[in-house]
Design an enzyme around this catalytic site. Structure first.
Site, PDB file in Angstrom:
ATOM      1  N   PRO A   1       0.710  -1.075   0.170  1.00  0.00           N
ATOM      2  CA  PRO A   1       0.010   0.176  -0.097  1.00  0.00           C
ATOM      3  C   PRO A   1       0.629   1.291   0.077  1.00  0.00           C
ATOM      4  CG  PRO A   1      -0.207  -1.185   1.966  1.00  0.00           C
ATOM      5  CD  PRO A   1       0.228  -2.127   0.993  1.00  0.00           C
ATOM      6  N   ASN A   2       0.327   2.260  -0.714  1.00  0.00           N
ATOM      7  CA  ASN A   2       0.800   3.614  -0.971  1.00  0.00           C
ATOM      8  C   ASN A   2       2.003   3.850  -1.755  1.00  0.00           C
ATOM      9  OD1 ASN A   2      -1.193   4.862   0.904  1.00  0.00           O
ATOM     10  ND2 ASN A   2      -0.295   3.572   2.379  1.00  0.00           N
TER      11      ASN A   2
ATOM     12  N   ARG B   1       4.953  10.840  -2.705  1.00  0.00           N
ATOM     13  CA  ARG B   1       4.680  10.593  -1.174  1.00  0.00           C
ATOM     14  C   ARG B   1       5.660  10.858  -0.275  1.00  0.00           C
ATOM     15  NH1 ARG B   1       4.916   4.592   1.226  1.00  0.00           N
ATOM     16  NH2 ARG B   1       3.843   5.053   3.259  1.00  0.00           N
TER      17      ARG B   1
ATOM     18  N   TYR C   1      10.953   9.085   1.572  1.00  0.00           N
ATOM     19  CA  TYR C   1      10.890   7.824   0.370  1.00  0.00           C
ATOM     20  C   TYR C   1      11.884   8.104  -0.881  1.00  0.00           C
ATOM     21  CZ  TYR C   1       7.529   5.818   3.516  1.00  0.00           C
ATOM     22  OH  TYR C   1       6.947   5.104   4.659  1.00  0.00           O
TER      23      TYR C   1
ATOM     24  N   ASN D   1       8.339  -5.346  -0.708  1.00  0.00           N
ATOM     25  CA  ASN D   1       8.323  -4.247   0.234  1.00  0.00           C
ATOM     26  C   ASN D   1       6.531  -4.163   0.299  1.00  0.00           C
ATOM     27  OD1 ASN D   1       8.001  -1.785   1.631  1.00  0.00           O
ATOM     28  ND2 ASN D   1       9.009  -0.738   0.163  1.00  0.00           N
TER      29      ASN D   1
ATOM     30  N   ALA E   1       3.136  -0.988   4.889  1.00  0.00           N
ATOM     31  CA  ALA E   1       2.617  -1.234   6.151  1.00  0.00           C
ATOM     32  C   ALA E   1       2.025  -2.564   6.685  1.00  0.00           C
ATOM     33  CB  ALA E   1       1.347  -0.289   6.557  1.00  0.00           C
TER      34      ALA E   1
ATOM     35  N   HIS F   1       4.106  -4.934   8.939  1.00  0.00           N
ATOM     36  CA  HIS F   1       4.115  -4.815  10.339  1.00  0.00           C
ATOM     37  C   HIS F   1       2.718  -5.384  10.943  1.00  0.00           C
ATOM     38  CE1 HIS F   1       7.126  -2.042   9.271  1.00  0.00           C
ATOM     39  NE2 HIS F   1       6.323  -1.150   8.798  1.00  0.00           N
TER      40      HIS F   1
ATOM     41  N   ASP G   1       2.051 -16.036   5.873  1.00  0.00           N
ATOM     42  CA  ASP G   1       1.760 -17.361   5.533  1.00  0.00           C
ATOM     43  C   ASP G   1       1.627 -17.665   3.893  1.00  0.00           C
ATOM     44  OD1 ASP G   1       1.143 -17.858   8.005  1.00  0.00           O
ATOM     45  OD2 ASP G   1      -1.053 -17.701   8.026  1.00  0.00           O
TER      46      ASP G   1
ATOM     47  N   GLU H   1      13.224  -9.240   1.413  1.00  0.00           N
ATOM     48  CA  GLU H   1      12.317  -8.112   2.253  1.00  0.00           C
ATOM     49  C   GLU H   1      12.978  -6.589   1.849  1.00  0.00           C
ATOM     50  OE1 GLU H   1      11.672  -8.452   6.253  1.00  0.00           O
ATOM     51  OE2 GLU H   1      10.535  -6.620   6.523  1.00  0.00           O
TER      52      GLU H   1
ATOM     53  N   HIS I   1      12.903  -2.499   2.334  1.00  0.00           N
ATOM     54  CA  HIS I   1      12.350  -1.100   2.851  1.00  0.00           C
ATOM     55  C   HIS I   1      13.053  -0.025   2.404  1.00  0.00           C
ATOM     56  CE1 HIS I   1       9.410  -3.360   4.819  1.00  0.00           C
ATOM     57  NE2 HIS I   1      10.361  -4.081   5.389  1.00  0.00           N
ATOM     58  N   ILE I   2      12.639   0.985   1.795  1.00  0.00           N
ATOM     59  CA  ILE I   2      13.199   2.158   1.309  1.00  0.00           C
ATOM     60  C   ILE I   2      14.006   3.020   2.560  1.00  0.00           C
ATOM     61  CG2 ILE I   2      12.947   4.621   0.170  1.00  0.00           C
ATOM     62  CD1 ILE I   2      10.421   2.950  -1.313  1.00  0.00           C
ATOM     63  N   SER I   3      13.249   3.192   3.694  1.00  0.00           N
ATOM     64  CA  SER I   3      13.444   4.166   4.765  1.00  0.00           C
ATOM     65  C   SER I   3      14.037   3.119   5.905  1.00  0.00           C
ATOM     66  CB  SER I   3      12.269   4.589   5.225  1.00  0.00           C
ATOM     67  OG  SER I   3      11.375   3.931   5.697  1.00  0.00           O
TER      68      SER I   3
ATOM     69  N   ARG J   1      12.274   4.914  12.741  1.00  0.00           N
ATOM     70  CA  ARG J   1      11.290   5.498  12.995  1.00  0.00           C
ATOM     71  C   ARG J   1      10.304   4.907  13.943  1.00  0.00           C
ATOM     72  NH1 ARG J   1       9.068   4.998   6.782  1.00  0.00           N
ATOM     73  NH2 ARG J   1       7.597   6.617   7.844  1.00  0.00           N
TER      74      ARG J   1
ATOM     75  N   ARG K   1       7.110   0.196  13.337  1.00  0.00           N
ATOM     76  CA  ARG K   1       7.590  -0.088  12.179  1.00  0.00           C
ATOM     77  C   ARG K   1       8.712  -1.124  12.465  1.00  0.00           C
ATOM     78  NH1 ARG K   1       5.280   3.313   8.413  1.00  0.00           N
ATOM     79  NH2 ARG K   1       4.733   5.354   9.290  1.00  0.00           N
TER      80      ARG K   1
HETATM   81  C1  DHK Z   1       6.897   1.553   3.463  1.00  0.00           C
HETATM   82  C2  DHK Z   1       5.983   1.911   3.910  1.00  0.00           C
HETATM   83  O1  DHK Z   1       4.843   2.303   3.217  1.00  0.00           O
HETATM   84  C3  DHK Z   1       5.722   1.776   5.336  1.00  0.00           C
HETATM   85  O2  DHK Z   1       4.513   1.340   5.704  1.00  0.00           O
HETATM   86  C4  DHK Z   1       6.745   1.149   6.125  1.00  0.00           C
HETATM   87  C5  DHK Z   1       8.335   1.181   4.187  1.00  0.00           C
HETATM   88  C6  DHK Z   1       8.150   1.561   5.557  1.00  0.00           C
HETATM   89  C7  DHK Z   1       9.447   1.562   3.406  1.00  0.00           C
HETATM   90  O3  DHK Z   1      10.436   2.169   4.022  1.00  0.00           O
HETATM   91  O4  DHK Z   1       9.560   1.417   2.196  1.00  0.00           O
HETATM   92  O5  DHK Z   1       6.799   1.389   7.297  1.00  0.00           O
END
Ligand code: DHK
Length: 148
Positions: free
Chosen positions: A13-14, A21, A26, A77, A80, A83, A90, A101, A103-105, A110, A114
């Site tokens: 998502p997002n 964003r 990010y 990735n 959210a 978490h 599963d 796995e 994660h950009i950040s 944070r 997270r």
């Molecule tokens: C991206 C998200 O959308 C967050 O919900 C995660 C992750 C971190 C990222 O760092 O790519 O907590």
């Protein structure tokens, strides 16, 4: 059946808004840039990539199920859902190839919510805080595991 040479790059998502964003967190690269960078790495090693994004948990799970037949590795990735989602964990546990796995950040720098990842219970490697470069590095790692 010829074994798949396709690496799925899955985004939750997002992440469709990557580049727009919260660029201070990010960055300004988009998912199209991510796809291009991962494809360049994969092609060099004789693989290809398919990038997919969904805001919906069930759709991501369906895509992981599809990957069981169509992919040799997964970079994920889950946004959210990382978490919160036992269901995505599963699904990943039904996949036999390598899973990275990403994660950009740096999620550990944070909010505390997270810091925990369900995906890490399955992942063969975790890349955090490397910006979008993490996806290409994760792709490279999958290629080297599969070429070993
Ligand atoms: C991206 C998200 O959308 C967050 O919900 C995660 C992750 C971190 C990222 O760092 O790519 O907590």
């Amino acid at each position: 059946m010829t074994p798949s040479k396709t690496i799925y790059i899955l985004n939750g998502p997002n992440l469709n808004l990557l580049g727009q964003r919260q660029p201070e967190i990010y960055g300004t690269n988009t998912l199209a840039d991510v796809e291009r960078n991962c494809a360049a790495v994969a092609t060099e090693k004789g693989f290809d990539v398919r990038l997919f994004q969904s805001n919906h948990e069930g759709v991501l799970i369906d895509t992981i199920h599809e990957a069981r037949q169509k992919a040799c590795g997964i970079v994920i990735n889950a946004g959210a859902f990382t978490h919160t989602s036992v269901a995505i964990l599963d699904a990943l546990n039904t996949f036999e190839g390598p899973v990275m796995e990403c994660h950009i950040s740096n999620v550990h720098k944070r909010e505390v919510f997270r810091h925990h990842s369900y995906i890490s219970l399955r992942a063969d490697g975790v890349l955090v805080g490397l910006g979008v470069e993490g996806y290409a590095l994760a792709t490279r790692r999958i290629c080297s595991i599969l070429s070993a």
